[in-house]
Design an enzyme around this catalytic site. Structure first.
Site, PDB file in Angstrom:
ATOM      1  N   GLN A  68      39.328  41.763  44.833  1.00 55.46           N
ATOM      2  CA  GLN A  68      40.002  41.507  43.564  1.00 55.46           C
ATOM      3  C   GLN A  68      40.775  42.776  43.228  1.00 55.46           C
ATOM      4  O   GLN A  68      40.188  43.772  42.801  1.00 55.46           O
ATOM      5  CB  GLN A  68      38.971  41.160  42.492  1.00 55.46           C
ATOM      6  CG  GLN A  68      38.088  39.968  42.856  1.00 55.46           C
ATOM      7  CD  GLN A  68      38.835  38.640  42.852  1.00 55.46           C
ATOM      8  OE1 GLN A  68      39.359  38.215  41.830  1.00 55.46           O
ATOM      9  NE2 GLN A  68      38.908  37.982  44.017  1.00 55.46           N
ATOM     10  N   ALA A  86      38.028  34.032  33.335  1.00 55.16           N
ATOM     11  CA  ALA A  86      38.066  34.269  34.776  1.00 55.16           C
ATOM     12  C   ALA A  86      39.364  34.980  35.188  1.00 55.16           C
ATOM     13  O   ALA A  86      40.256  35.210  34.366  1.00 55.16           O
ATOM     14  CB  ALA A  86      37.930  32.945  35.512  1.00 55.16           C
ATOM     15  N   HIS A  87      39.451  35.298  36.462  1.00 54.62           N
ATOM     16  CA  HIS A  87      40.610  36.049  36.949  1.00 54.62           C
ATOM     17  C   HIS A  87      41.915  35.264  36.763  1.00 54.62           C
ATOM     18  O   HIS A  87      41.965  34.068  36.959  1.00 54.62           O
ATOM     19  CB  HIS A  87      40.459  36.498  38.395  1.00 54.62           C
ATOM     20  CG  HIS A  87      39.998  35.467  39.365  1.00 54.62           C
ATOM     21  ND1 HIS A  87      39.582  35.789  40.626  1.00 54.62           N
ATOM     22  CD2 HIS A  87      39.861  34.123  39.269  1.00 54.62           C
ATOM     23  CE1 HIS A  87      39.234  34.709  41.268  1.00 54.62           C
ATOM     24  NE2 HIS A  87      39.389  33.682  40.472  1.00 54.62           N
ATOM     25  N   ASN A  88      42.938  36.032  36.378  1.00 54.76           N
ATOM     26  CA  ASN A  88      44.301  35.511  36.262  1.00 54.76           C
ATOM     27  C   ASN A  88      44.498  34.480  35.161  1.00 54.76           C
ATOM     28  O   ASN A  88      45.509  33.784  35.129  1.00 54.76           O
ATOM     29  CB  ASN A  88      44.784  34.968  37.616  1.00 54.76           C
ATOM     30  CG  ASN A  88      44.763  36.069  38.657  1.00 54.76           C
ATOM     31  OD1 ASN A  88      43.893  36.111  39.529  1.00 54.76           O
ATOM     32  ND2 ASN A  88      45.675  36.997  38.507  1.00 54.76           N
TER      33      ASN A  88
END
Lengths: 351, 351, 351
Positions: A200, A241-243
């Site tokens: 990540q 969460a990511h993005n």
């Protein structure tokens, strides 16, 4: 908390543009609820739920609208938005503790970190190489700022906040204890029945005037950054969460989960416990009610729901039994229609 | 953990008022499950789910009811409430590590904090001015006690617990790691499309004998305090918003979210993942089952539910499709009734 | 983060067994998304959702399948599992910061703790007597390792991780900030309207190659240990109660709650927000979709669901009203059947 101050109703009326009905020399020393007020305190009425408490309040003054002012037994500060005016007066009466500029000797600050001399770094904060803290920030006890973190002016990290590599926080943002911003996103590639970690390498960019609640987690992006725009308010125990990208001035209540790569618009309101499946888009000005599950993109402003209010358990389980027989019930209706020669009618258009 | 001790069945029977069936000189050194027991260990049978494991246990003794004692292949400690008796014996066999009174040199304690000399303050705890810690408390590593915190006798903060300004914890309460008590509530006044922070000037009062789980968050009150009465048990990752009031001896399972100003009665049991909308009241002795959503006040003791048990996905999605056609189905039934001259009958009274 | 390196496409193709379509001397310096790529970066296409972004990408190379390679405007690294290959390349291009072996002078390490000299112990970590840390571990700032903790080779505790008494972590496991492993389970015996704490004397055993997300909590066992087998991936804010057993290579998304003594099989996938009632078993290779509630054991591999996708609120509340009338609707259908002499037919077999 911090020291409180004392102000007259006249000063408050002038400062906040209220119409004053009462003695301008009355002194106000603290805020109180309508029901819990005593002389010297100021209360407010914004939620109609509490209107019944107005006639009996012992507050010295109440902030309220013109409509409600007639029932007020005390001095009235009349204005269009009593809750906002109350918020401003409360901030004046209960100012935060003043900063003690400088780095506490028990903090651990890397030689290459840049700390503005007007900032306060509390004991046992850990600030890594290449991190920077701007003017008038408060970095509370047990905070961790990883390499490359950038914290803008007047940010307040209450205590025990973790900021991962490269995280940026906008001016005046406030982060409550236990929040983790910039942990690794949940990225794993399936391979032969096992999971391979996907590095990540993005980070998290948080705009100005954002508030982030206790123990909330915001993951760093897989490649590009996770983005929280200015003015967003996040309650406690939220997972982002990511993005994910959250638009300006959106408010999210506690226990919400937002899956990877979701984009939420500006000025949305997300109720507690709601959930979002991954890779979808939500328009501006959308309201999601508590415990709803969003599984498709929402393209129009509006209110969206999917939760069931609770019932007494025996009634609920009967409803569940009926629900599970719905296929059977439709079949029975179909057979009756055939037997009785009744056509299903507008059924197509209804669906 | 900590050191274990060894006791005879005779001692245990006398101390806890059990009927002993077996040799009073048998020594017990540890507790074990029925399935995992070996000689020297004591087990218990309380949940009928595990009754099948009784005949084959290798425990030296089992705590159980008279009804179950007939099947017991080992010595039996017979009593009315085997789980409670087991709990007391386990506490005796596995006492917590003894306190090491005093302030660790690596803790950071303000000059004006009052620490009872019998309390243990672990390394890297941070205790602010005006906080007080009573006799025999354990304040674990990385705990933060803000100004004005009051911790009563025999409290145990396991590690990394944050107590915000003015928080009070009652005697013998236990707080697991990561809990945040007294973070700011989620209070924002809408104004011109943005959110204005409403100062949160209340605190949190926690009664005696309360347990608070890991990473649970309890927000300070907006004006008055958030209140957790004595004997309440809170599991992990629970969100309790500002000005919630939880009655004595209520137990709340993990992942529950309780919105602002909710009042929950005494002796309630709240299942995991349940959610409460704001400003409502729940009576004493109410049970909310897991994942239920409470959207209105509950005035009578009873069991309340609103969650759906899972199904195989293809069956589930068929049910969802039927569900979405419910309006159409009612219309079809109405048309048949008209065509066939059947009256809807008791429909009104059923609803 | 950390320093990045530069590699040629030729090297990458050889190293990862890809078919290269393009110039083997092209240098790659970083990873990027298809949409955000610039020359010098490598991207990938695995999720068909993003296929439309392929033709316009400015990446120097893209990792993709043979099927997709025809549309690729840049050099292509063709392989069967582009996401896994991308993960390996990204790990090469973005290696973690190298360890700085040794104990930071501001860490607090008990005399009786065993720390491998190749491990890095960050400032303000607290390591108790009897804990052991194996070769090449990273124990981040503010981590707490209680007595008897055993951390195997190459473990990475990012920051602020709490490991309770006796917790064991397998090799190469990664724990994100705020996770609490080994807090007390929620064990209380009811007695005369109050709750008696049941000592939690088990611990937690975590296998190799496990990842545990930010602010996730895993309780220690009541008697035996809670067990997380090798290769399990846990996202953020998950609650795992005492004596849960999770099988190898199962992945659990955020906000999931797993009640006490649940056993979940190998290679399962649990969607975000799902919940499990206590004491049940889930077979290998089961998929639970987001927000589903598992209330019974699941004995066969398959996909299971129980959540409702959201609707516009007015449509939703109409559906809820229909739902609550289901009993009435069934009664109406039954009366019509009687009146019309239609038999309920296959009703029994449908159910």
């Amino acid at each position: 908390m911090g020291a409180t101050v004392s102000l007259t109703l006249g000063e408050l009326a002038v400062r906040f543009g209220c119409e004053l009905r009462g003695d301008p020399d009355t002194r106000i020393e603290r805020v109180a609820t309508l029901a819990g007020a005593s002389p010297g305190s100021l209360s407010f009425l914004a939620n109609p739920h509490y209107r019944g408490q107005l006639p009996a309040t012992r507050a010295s003054a109440v902030v309220l609208t013109r409509e409600a002012a007639g029932d007020c037994p005390a001095a009235a500060l009349v204005c269009a938005n009593p809750y906002a005016t109350y918020a401003r007066i409360a901030a004046l009466l209960h100012p935060p503790a003043p900063l003690v500029p400088g780095v506490h000797p028990r903090a651990v600050v890397a030689a290459g970190a840049r700390i503005d001399p007007s900032a306060e770094i509390a004991p046992l904060a850990v600030i890594a190489e290449g991190a920077s803290v701007a003017a008038r920030c408060f970095i509370g006890p047990h905070c961790v700022l990883a390499p490359g973190v950038k914290v803008a002016e007047d940010v307040r990290l209450v205590a025990r906040v973790t900021l991962g590599p490269g995280v940026q926080l906008g001016a005046r943002s406030i982060v409550q204890p236990g929040a983790v911003i910039g942990g690794d996103g949940f990225g794993f590639a399936p391979e032969s029945g096992t999971w391979l970690k996907v590095p990540q390498v993005g980070s998290v960019r948080v705009g100005a005037d954002v508030e982030i609640g206790a123990n909330t987690t915001i993951d760093r992006g897989a490649i590009d950054d996770t983005v929280i725009e200015e003015g967003v308010k996040l309650d406690n125990l939220i997972q982002i969460a990511h993005n994910v990208h959250i638009g300006a001035h959106t408010a999210v209540a506690a226990n919400v989960g937002i899956s990877g790569s979701v984009t939420i618009g500006k000025r949305c309101m997300i109720g507690g416990g709601a959930g979002f499946a991954g890779h979808l888009k939500v328009a501006d000005d959308v309201v999601i009610t508590g415990y709803a599950m969003v599984t498709r993109s929402i393209e129009r402003a509006g209110v969206y729901s999917s939760a069931f209010p609770c019932e007494e358990a025996h009634a609920w389980w009967r409803l569940i039994a009926h629900f599970k027989r719905l296929g059977t019930l439709e079949g029975r209706v179909r057979r009756i229609e055939r037997a009785a020669g009744v056509r299903a009618g507008q059924r197509q258009s209804d669906e």
